[in-house]
Scaffold this motif. Structure first.
Motif, PDB file in Angstrom:
ATOM      1  N   TRP A   1       1.625  -6.939  -4.096  1.00 50.60           N
ATOM      2  CA  TRP A   1       2.413  -7.010  -2.878  1.00 50.60           C
ATOM      3  C   TRP A   1       1.535  -7.505  -1.729  1.00 50.60           C
ATOM      4  O   TRP A   1       0.338  -7.210  -1.673  1.00 50.60           O
ATOM      5  CB  TRP A   1       3.010  -5.651  -2.536  1.00 50.60           C
ATOM      6  CG  TRP A   1       3.995  -5.167  -3.561  1.00 50.60           C
ATOM      7  CD1 TRP A   1       4.595  -5.902  -4.542  1.00 50.60           C
ATOM      8  CD2 TRP A   1       4.491  -3.831  -3.700  1.00 50.60           C
ATOM      9  NE1 TRP A   1       5.451  -5.125  -5.271  1.00 50.60           N
ATOM     10  CE2 TRP A   1       5.423  -3.831  -4.778  1.00 50.60           C
ATOM     11  CE3 TRP A   1       4.282  -2.651  -3.024  1.00 50.60           C
ATOM     12  CZ2 TRP A   1       6.097  -2.696  -5.194  1.00 50.60           C
ATOM     13  CZ3 TRP A   1       4.965  -1.518  -3.430  1.00 50.60           C
ATOM     14  CH2 TRP A   1       5.863  -1.541  -4.505  1.00 50.60           C
ATOM     15  N   GLN A   4      -0.643  -5.017   0.132  1.00 48.79           N
ATOM     16  CA  GLN A   4      -1.780  -4.511  -0.638  1.00 48.79           C
ATOM     17  C   GLN A   4      -2.935  -5.499  -0.613  1.00 48.79           C
ATOM     18  O   GLN A   4      -4.099  -5.115  -0.466  1.00 48.79           O
ATOM     19  CB  GLN A   4      -1.347  -4.225  -2.079  1.00 48.79           C
ATOM     20  CG  GLN A   4      -0.356  -3.086  -2.215  1.00 48.79           C
ATOM     21  CD  GLN A   4       0.151  -2.906  -3.631  1.00 48.79           C
ATOM     22  OE1 GLN A   4       0.220  -3.871  -4.395  1.00 48.79           O
ATOM     23  NE2 GLN A   4       0.523  -1.685  -3.992  1.00 48.79           N
ATOM     24  N   ALA A   7      -4.540  -5.165   2.731  1.00 49.70           N
ATOM     25  CA  ALA A   7      -5.342  -3.944   2.828  1.00 49.70           C
ATOM     26  C   ALA A   7      -6.678  -4.109   2.114  1.00 49.70           C
ATOM     27  O   ALA A   7      -7.735  -3.723   2.635  1.00 49.70           O
ATOM     28  CB  ALA A   7      -4.567  -2.769   2.238  1.00 49.70           C
ATOM     29  N   ILE A   8      -6.644  -4.678   0.917  1.00 48.96           N
ATOM     30  CA  ILE A   8      -7.876  -4.897   0.142  1.00 48.96           C
ATOM     31  C   ILE A   8      -8.831  -5.800   0.908  1.00 48.96           C
ATOM     32  O   ILE A   8     -10.033  -5.514   1.029  1.00 48.96           O
ATOM     33  CB  ILE A   8      -7.533  -5.501  -1.236  1.00 48.96           C
ATOM     34  CG1 ILE A   8      -6.735  -4.497  -2.073  1.00 48.96           C
ATOM     35  CG2 ILE A   8      -8.802  -5.913  -1.981  1.00 48.96           C
ATOM     36  CD1 ILE A   8      -6.037  -5.109  -3.273  1.00 48.96           C
ATOM     37  N   MET A  26      -1.619   3.971   4.699  1.00 51.09           N
ATOM     38  CA  MET A  26      -0.509   3.338   3.990  1.00 51.09           C
ATOM     39  C   MET A  26       0.488   4.413   3.587  1.00 51.09           C
ATOM     40  O   MET A  26       0.111   5.469   3.083  1.00 51.09           O
ATOM     41  CB  MET A  26      -1.017   2.594   2.758  1.00 51.09           C
ATOM     42  CG  MET A  26      -1.941   1.422   3.073  1.00 51.09           C
ATOM     43  SD  MET A  26      -2.627   0.657   1.580  1.00 51.09           S
ATOM     44  CE  MET A  26      -1.117   0.052   0.805  1.00 51.09           C
ATOM     45  N   THR A  30       3.241   3.270  -1.441  1.00 47.28           N
ATOM     46  CA  THR A  30       2.897   1.848  -1.281  1.00 47.28           C
ATOM     47  C   THR A  30       1.624   1.474  -2.032  1.00 47.28           C
ATOM     48  O   THR A  30       1.145   0.351  -1.888  1.00 47.28           O
ATOM     49  CB  THR A  30       2.753   1.481   0.205  1.00 47.28           C
ATOM     50  OG1 THR A  30       1.783   2.333   0.827  1.00 47.28           O
ATOM     51  CG2 THR A  30       4.083   1.648   0.927  1.00 47.28           C
ATOM     52  N   GLY A  31       1.080   2.392  -2.833  1.00 45.81           N
ATOM     53  CA  GLY A  31      -0.009   2.036  -3.738  1.00 45.81           C
ATOM     54  C   GLY A  31      -1.402   2.173  -3.184  1.00 45.81           C
ATOM     55  O   GLY A  31      -2.250   1.304  -3.415  1.00 45.81           O
ATOM     56  N   LYS A  32      -1.696   3.278  -2.486  1.00 45.70           N
ATOM     57  CA  LYS A  32      -3.053   3.476  -1.966  1.00 45.70           C
ATOM     58  C   LYS A  32      -4.079   3.534  -3.092  1.00 45.70           C
ATOM     59  O   LYS A  32      -5.161   2.963  -2.985  1.00 45.70           O
ATOM     60  CB  LYS A  32      -3.122   4.759  -1.135  1.00 45.70           C
ATOM     61  CG  LYS A  32      -2.382   4.718   0.168  1.00 45.70           C
ATOM     62  CD  LYS A  32      -2.695   5.930   1.034  1.00 45.70           C
ATOM     63  CE  LYS A  32      -2.357   7.226   0.351  1.00 45.70           C
ATOM     64  NZ  LYS A  32      -0.905   7.357   0.090  1.00 45.70           N
ATOM     65  N   VAL A  35      -4.735   0.137  -4.490  1.00 46.77           N
ATOM     66  CA  VAL A  35      -5.581  -0.614  -3.551  1.00 46.77           C
ATOM     67  C   VAL A  35      -7.028  -0.161  -3.679  1.00 46.77           C
ATOM     68  O   VAL A  35      -7.956  -0.984  -3.695  1.00 46.77           O
ATOM     69  CB  VAL A  35      -5.066  -0.425  -2.110  1.00 46.77           C
ATOM     70  CG1 VAL A  35      -6.093  -0.923  -1.093  1.00 46.77           C
ATOM     71  CG2 VAL A  35      -3.738  -1.157  -1.917  1.00 46.77           C
ATOM     72  N   GLN A  38      -8.590  -1.695  -6.754  1.00 47.96           N
ATOM     73  CA  GLN A  38      -8.911  -3.110  -6.577  1.00 47.96           C
ATOM     74  C   GLN A  38     -10.170  -3.298  -5.727  1.00 47.96           C
ATOM     75  O   GLN A  38     -11.006  -4.160  -6.014  1.00 47.96           O
ATOM     76  CB  GLN A  38      -7.725  -3.831  -5.924  1.00 47.96           C
ATOM     77  CG  GLN A  38      -6.511  -3.970  -6.822  1.00 47.96           C
ATOM     78  CD  GLN A  38      -6.761  -4.929  -7.976  1.00 47.96           C
ATOM     79  OE1 GLN A  38      -7.578  -5.834  -7.895  1.00 47.96           O
ATOM     80  NE2 GLN A  38      -6.058  -4.706  -9.092  1.00 47.96           N
ATOM     81  N   TYR A 170       0.285   0.480   7.230  1.00 45.76           N
ATOM     82  CA  TYR A 170       1.568   0.017   6.699  1.00 45.76           C
ATOM     83  C   TYR A 170       2.490   1.224   6.672  1.00 45.76           C
ATOM     84  O   TYR A 170       2.342   2.116   5.844  1.00 45.76           O
ATOM     85  CB  TYR A 170       1.399  -0.574   5.308  1.00 45.76           C
ATOM     86  CG  TYR A 170       2.615  -1.309   4.787  1.00 45.76           C
ATOM     87  CD1 TYR A 170       3.043  -2.497   5.376  1.00 45.76           C
ATOM     88  CD2 TYR A 170       3.333  -0.810   3.707  1.00 45.76           C
ATOM     89  CE1 TYR A 170       4.152  -3.169   4.901  1.00 45.76           C
ATOM     90  CE2 TYR A 170       4.439  -1.479   3.215  1.00 45.76           C
ATOM     91  CZ  TYR A 170       4.847  -2.663   3.819  1.00 45.76           C
ATOM     92  OH  TYR A 170       5.950  -3.330   3.339  1.00 45.76           O
TER      93      TYR A 170
END
Length: 677
Positions: A1, A4, A7-8, A26, A30-32, A35, A38, A170
């Motif tokens: 997304w 993301q 953020a990375i 976040m 939303t996938g902290k 992230v 990654q 976010y």
């Protein structure tokens, strides 16, 4: 997304520029953790960093992160109490495990201060009381990356003081707008006693049975915040569960639901009630309790979160499912536990916001029995208090103290003294056999001491360290056994109010804009001009009838405030804004305006009268002008110390004088509106 990726990039850029403290904000869902994976993957693969520590505050959050980092395979390790592996790349642990062990031999001290290059603190807003700060101080040369899903509020502002402003944010509102998180519908429900309070004398008159433990003190009135804490009301729990069961039957009896309860006993009772209501479905585990004292809590949780498993359908809990847990299929969040913190409320809401294509879940419901939705806001960073400053040195003062028993004046050994220096900064000591302790490396600014010892009541004491400070004497009182709750049975409980708010286009009767327009028409039918609305508002009886008439047509200022994302606003301002395009003022702004503009009125009162007026202003800030019109407001703290309404009236000289003062307060809060008074 896309967010993301942003953020990375932001985090890695900050690290490359030499930033040592980084905050990533976040919204839940939303996938902290993805992230974080990654970021770590890129930094380790490029050899920029060698070793990373991932810190959580609960084992299942640690395990979730461990699984998310699966591509690292055998390069992962878990640090547990008594186990300190050192031949891996990515390490996972919880604060309790890292802090285990004796003084100077903590688990984290088994590693050299330069062992980790990056430390990730998951849900860093929950990591208070100084534990992670002490660990991070030890690994001060590593980059510290804090992750949170909550905006800056007064109850998590120390996190922002340590990390600084977020490198990337976010919000939940933005995620809903972008279609990455599920929007929500709100169902507000109140019983008669939640709205009006439980009046003991009335209940006795109606034939209720009251069971009072020996050491319990019976109050004249109990309010929502007291239920299931001070007094147990089985009839209320039964009626709420009956009403909830009807809602769930309507929505679909197999839709996953989390019910947030007051305590473990309450969670057990609600679980039993709902299991009985749906016993006809034939599932022995239709409703389950997931709390810390359940030995199989983790196994039950794993089964509950599995979208492909039919049961359990309902999970009752206290706070075990409020942070970091991932249950995409949950469609209903039920609030039976009163909440006062926006941060805490948003953690609860985060349990329902994930989209789950497996079960075709694209929205969720908030079913509120305790006025929790008043805590909703824009989901972004609110204005307000500035971050507290990190306490600066020198840290060159030592103090001595003695801890003794209040009852027999004998020294208490092994008492724990925690000196809170500032945001997540502590010094810790324990008393010796003579009850003595020493705290070193203290600043010259005020600190707060927290003194605890099993079997004794904890204490707090604020001091300012100085070389001239005499040894501190601290007395601890023996802890009283937990008081049994009062139980009342045989009272009439019914659902007195129901409001439905549909915030999206799916299955709703009105869009947001249509609901606002509908409400505007309802106001205009009763007040053609802003002046007429103002005049109605200043008359308590007219205002009450006006609001009751609006409620009959499902026009609710609180609901409108939610739609306008101004739950802090005065209800008059909300109605005036949607109808006459008047500016919106918050209750805080109006209260502060009264204090400034009506200083002469306040100063003319006696000290106790001033205290009463300021306390009423605090009630207004919390609940609005309607709170001042309720005689019951004088049945709750702080007015109990004045002798309730009779004592307050005596302070003002008479009941009429008190009514006159309240009227002046109400009029003064609204000042001039549109050029008229």
């Amino acid at each position: 997304w896309y967010f993301q990726v942003s953020a990375i990039q932001k985090v890695i850029e900050a690290i490359l520029k030499g930033r040592r403290r980084i905050l990533l904000n976040m919204a839940t869902g939303t996938g902290k953790t993805f992230v974080a994976f990654q970021i770590v993957w890129k930094l380790l693969e490029s050899k920029y960093f060698r070793r990373v520590l991932y810190l959580a505050d609960r084992n299942f959050l640690r395990d979730q992160a461990y699984n998310e980092f699966g591509p690292f395979k055998d390069a992962r390790a878990v640090i547990e109490e008594g186990k300190a592996p050192k031949n891996r790349d990515v390490y996972f642990s919880i604060y309790q495990a890292m802090y285990s062990g004796d003084e100077e031999k903590r688990s984290y001290q088994q590693y050299s201060p330069d062992f980790f290059d990056l430390i990730i603190i998951d849900e860093c807003h929950r990591s208070g009381y100084g534990t992670w700060k002490e660990i991070l101080d030890y690994f001060k040369n590593a980059v510290h990356l804090g992750m949170t899903a909550t905006p800056k509020q007064t109850d998590n502002i120390d996190t922002y003081a340590y990390f600084g402003e977020p490198i990337f944010s976010y919000s939940m509102g933005k995620a809903i707008e972008d279609g990455f998180l599920a929007p929500f519908h709100i169902y507000r429900n109140f019983t008669n006693i939640d709205r009006e309070g439980l009046h003991i004398q009335e209940a006795i008159y109606q034939g209720a049975q009251i069971f009072i433990p020996e050491e319990a003190d019976l109050k004249e009135i109990y309010t929502l915040e007291d239920f299931e804490r001070e007094i147990t009301i089985p009839d209320r729990t039964s009626k709420i569960c009956e009403h909830l069961a009807k809602l769930l039957e309507t929505f679909g009896p197999l839709q996953k639901t989390i019910v947030f309860c007051v305590n473990m006993e309450h969670a057990a009772l609600v679980c039993k009630e709902l299991q009985n209501h749906f016993s006809h479905l034939g599932y022995s585990d239709y409703a389950v309790r997931i709390v810390s004292e359940e030995m199989s809590a983790k196994e039950i949780y794993e089964k509950f979160r599995d979208s492909e498993k039919t049961t359990p359908v309902i999970a009752t809990t206290v706070d075990l499912l409020t942070t970091g847990v991932d249950i995409p299929s949950v469609r209903n969040l039920v609030f039976l536990k009163p909440l006062g913190s926006k941060v805490y409320f948003k953690q609860h809401i985060g349990r329902g916001c994930r989209i789950d294509p497996i079960t075709n879940k694209y929205f969720f419901r908030i079913i509120d029995y305790v006025k929790a939705v008043r805590l909703l806001d824009e989901w972004d960073y609110p204005g307000g208090a500035e971050p507290q400053k990190i306490v600066e040195g020198p840290f060159d003062i030592s103090i001595e103290g003695l801890v003794i028993s209040h009852q027999d004046q004998k020294p208490i050994d092994n008492a724990r003294i925690v000196a809170q220096l500032g945001p997540n900064m502590q010094r810790i000591a324990k008393t010796n056999e003579q009850g003595k302790f020493v705290l070193s490396q203290l600043p010259h600014s005020p600190i707060t001491l927290h003194i605890t010892k099993q079997g004794f009541r904890s204490r707090e004491k604020t001091i300012t360290p100085s070389p001239e400070l005499s040894p501190i004497l601290i007395e601890l009182k023996l802890e009283k056994p937990p008081a049994e709750k009062i139980t009342i049975k045989g009272i009439e409980v019914h659902i007195a109010e129901e409001t439905k708010i549909f915030l999206t286009a799916d299955g709703k009767t009105l869009t947001d804009a249509e609901y606002i327009e509908y409400s505007k028409e309802g106001v205009v039918k009763r007040a053609l001009t802003l002046k007429q609305l103002y005049q109605i508002w200043l008359n308590a009886e007219q205002r009450q009838k006006f609001l009751q008439d609006l409620e009959k047509e499902s026009i609710n200022p609180e609901s409108l405030a939610l739609l306008l994302k101004r739950p802090d606003a005065d209800h008059f301002d909300i109605l005036a804004h949607i109808t006459f395009n008047a500016p919106i003022f918050s209750r805080d702004e109006r209260a502060n305006g009264f204090i400034n503009k009506k200083a002469d009125f306040i100063q003319a009162l006696g000290p106790k009268s001033q205290e009463v007026i300021l306390a009423l202003l605090d009630k207004y800030r919390l609940a609005g002008i309607e709170e001042l019109s309720r005689p019951e407001v004088f049945e709750i703290p702080p007015f109990d110390k004045f002798g309730y309404i009779r004592g307050v009236a005596e302070i003002f000289g008479s009941l009429d004088n008190l009514k006159n003062a309240i009227q002046q307060l109400e009029h003064g809060l609204y000042g001039e509106v549109g050029g008229f008074k």
